[in-house]
Design an enzyme around this catalytic site. Structure first.
Site, short mmCIF file in Angstrom:
data_model
loop_
_atom_site.label_atom_id
_atom_site.label_comp_id
_atom_site.label_asym_id
_atom_site.label_seq_id
_atom_site.Cartn_x
_atom_site.Cartn_y
_atom_site.Cartn_z
N ARG A 207 -2.22 -6.44 11.82
CA ARG A 207 -3.26 -6.18 12.82
C ARG A 207 -3.34 -7.27 13.89
O ARG A 207 -3.41 -6.99 15.08
CB ARG A 207 -4.62 -6.04 12.13
CG ARG A 207 -4.66 -4.98 11.03
CD ARG A 207 -4.59 -3.58 11.58
NE ARG A 207 -4.39 -2.58 10.53
CZ ARG A 207 -5.36 -1.99 9.85
NH1 ARG A 207 -6.62 -2.30 10.09
NH2 ARG A 207 -5.08 -1.08 8.93
N ARG B 295 0.84 -1.19 0.00
CA ARG B 295 0.00 0.00 0.00
C ARG B 295 0.88 1.25 0.00
O ARG B 295 1.77 1.39 0.85
CB ARG B 295 -0.90 0.02 1.24
CG ARG B 295 -1.76 -1.24 1.43
CD ARG B 295 -2.96 -1.26 0.56
NE ARG B 295 -3.70 -2.51 0.65
CZ ARG B 295 -4.74 -2.73 1.49
NH1 ARG B 295 -5.13 -1.75 2.29
NH2 ARG B 295 -5.35 -3.90 1.51
N GLU C 69 -10.06 -1.45 13.56
CA GLU C 69 -10.35 -2.43 12.51
C GLU C 69 -9.35 -3.58 12.53
O GLU C 69 -8.15 -3.39 12.60
CB GLU C 69 -10.34 -1.76 11.14
CG GLU C 69 -10.67 -2.73 10.00
CD GLU C 69 -10.49 -2.11 8.62
OE1 GLU C 69 -10.41 -2.88 7.65
OE2 GLU C 69 -10.42 -0.87 8.53
N ARG D 180 -0.38 0.36 10.42
CA ARG D 180 -0.62 0.83 9.05
C ARG D 180 0.74 1.05 8.38
O ARG D 180 1.40 2.05 8.62
CB ARG D 180 -1.44 2.13 9.08
CG ARG D 180 -2.03 2.51 7.73
CD ARG D 180 -2.97 3.68 7.87
NE ARG D 180 -4.13 3.38 8.66
CZ ARG D 180 -5.25 2.80 8.18
NH1 ARG D 180 -5.32 2.48 6.91
NH2 ARG D 180 -6.27 2.55 8.97
N SER E 257 -12.36 -7.30 7.61
CA SER E 257 -13.59 -6.84 6.97
C SER E 257 -14.05 -7.90 5.99
O SER E 257 -13.28 -8.78 5.58
CB SER E 257 -13.34 -5.52 6.22
OG SER E 257 -12.44 -5.70 5.16
#
Length: 409
Positions: A383, A255, A342, A270, A345
């Site tokens: 995470r 990312r 989070e 992140r 998902s």
């Protein structure tokens, strides 16, 4: 993409739901260009037919000069109309590409602050003496951001020793758990072409950029295994007897924006590179709601077996993004500051990606239709270790690891 027939029949609904997703679209302009495009198609087809008729008359001897002149005139007109059609088609495709998927009627309306908590599991109490994951890892020499930055830049890091072993154990555990539910493991290409990026809805729009592009090549580093998994059946027709088809993909994820937009981004939460186990489903439309519930159930089971307190959130319209029809997040509880963040998902994308990638199925009556696709996170290395480290510490800073991870050692 949406079916243009649906947009023609429901322009107000499409405009309304796009606005509720906070995505700017011009439905009126799209329909105007659509009409121009259709008119040009008719004119081009008529001219081609006329050209063929003239060519047929010119066979078998010296053609009449009037036919020759007529043929030349048609050729000029056709070239002009085809050029107009090409431009109209490109404008139509660009406008249609901007239209997001519709969201489910029970989706909360608004931004992230309107996300709806539908389930809470486990103790949600702050604890004194809990050390944040970055401090805990650095004290033990299990992570090295300084050398990661030296080698690759900010927000890259080395996982060392027990952190590396934890990531490998989590990967092995997650794949095994998902495989029990009929998902076939798959290791996917880490580079994909631009069509796969655009078809899955990951092409950059506005200021936000997620994708690393290889200069001079039509290749991009994947942001998630969802991208190559979606593209696996591009341009194919699948018999309904094979559906649903379920895969669990494993890949690194890259990312560009590591820690953007004011999000919580300390430590490994992140970063630019991490690893993920991704569930992916191809199914018939009537199966997708059930499959969405199944993916969520698998995610909850994995997190519960890891002993992580969590809550399930129904994502609001403005936080859904373009492709998703309905999305659930699972957020882990941090005893460090008493907040939820989070963790995983799962999304039902209906036929949005399938239309863009031309993935279809043949039903019992032999009719060809677009299928539905769904995706969900089984495990992510940026995470899961954080949630375990923060929730498994004893008063001495030692971790009481969940039994399922001890079994993989």
């Amino acid at each position: 993409m949406l079916d243009i027939k649906f947009i023609r029949e429901n322009p107000e609904l499409v405009a309304k739901k796009s606005a509720e997703k906070d995505i700017k679209v011009d439905v009126k302009k799209l329909l105007e260009v659509d009409k121009i495009r259709l008119d040009l198609i008719q004119r081009v087809d008529a001219l081609r037919e006329k050209r063929n008729q003239v060519a047929e008359k010119m066979k078998g001897g010296k053609p009449d000069p009037s036919l020759v002149n007529e043929g030349k005139q048609i050729k000029l007109e056709l070239a002009s109309e085809e050029d107009l059609l090409k431009k109209a088609k490109q404008e139509f495709d660009d406008l249609l590409d901007d239209i997001p998927n519709m969201h489910a009627d029970d989706t909360p309306i608004g931004g992230e602050e309107n996300n709806q908590v539908i389930k809470v599991v486990g103790s949600a109490e702050k604890k004194e003496g809990v050390v944040d994951h970055l401090t805990w890892l650095e004290q033990r020499g299990f992570v090295d951001f300084e050398r990661g930055a030296k080698v690759a830049g900010s927000k890259f890091f080395y996982s060392i020793g027990d952190l590396a072993k934890m990531e490998l154990a989590l990967t092995q555990f997650a794949v095994a758990e998902v495989e029990k539910h009929g998902f076939t493991p798959m290791i996917v290409p880490n580079l994909v072409n631009s069509r796969a990026i655009k078809g899955t809805g990951f092409a950059p729009k506005g200021e936000e950029k997620q994708i690393y592009k290889v200069e001079g090549e039509d290749l991009n580093l994947i942001a998630t295994a969802e991208i190559p998994l979606t593209a696996y059946f591009a341009d194919e027709i699948i018999d309904i007897d094979r559906l649903p088809i379920c895969y669990v993909g494993y890949s690194p994820c890259y990312r560009v924006e590591g820690g953007a937009y004011g999000k919580h981004n300390k430590g490994i939460f992140r970063v630019h590179q991490f690893y993920k186990v991704e569930m992916y489903v191809f199914c018939a439309p009537e199966q997708s709601e059930q499959m969405h519930a199944k993916i969520l159930e698998i995610e909850e089971s994995i997190i519960a077996k890891l002993g992580i307190p969590y809550r399930v959130v129904n994502i609001a319209s403005g936080d859904l993004g373009g492709p998703a029809y309905k999305k659930y997040d699972i957020e882990y509880f941090s005893p460090l500051d008493g907040r939820y963040r989070e963790l995983t998902s799962c999304s039902n994308v209906t036929d949005y990606q399938a239309r863009r990638m031309n993935i279809r199925y043949r039903d019992k009556d032999g009719q060809i239709k677009f299928l539905h696709t769904l995706n969900g996170t089984a495990m992510v290395t940026s995470r899961m270790p954080i949630a375990i480290i923060e929730n498994s510490q004893d008063k001495n800073g030692n971790l009481n690891l969940p039994d399922v991870l001890k079994q993989t050692e």
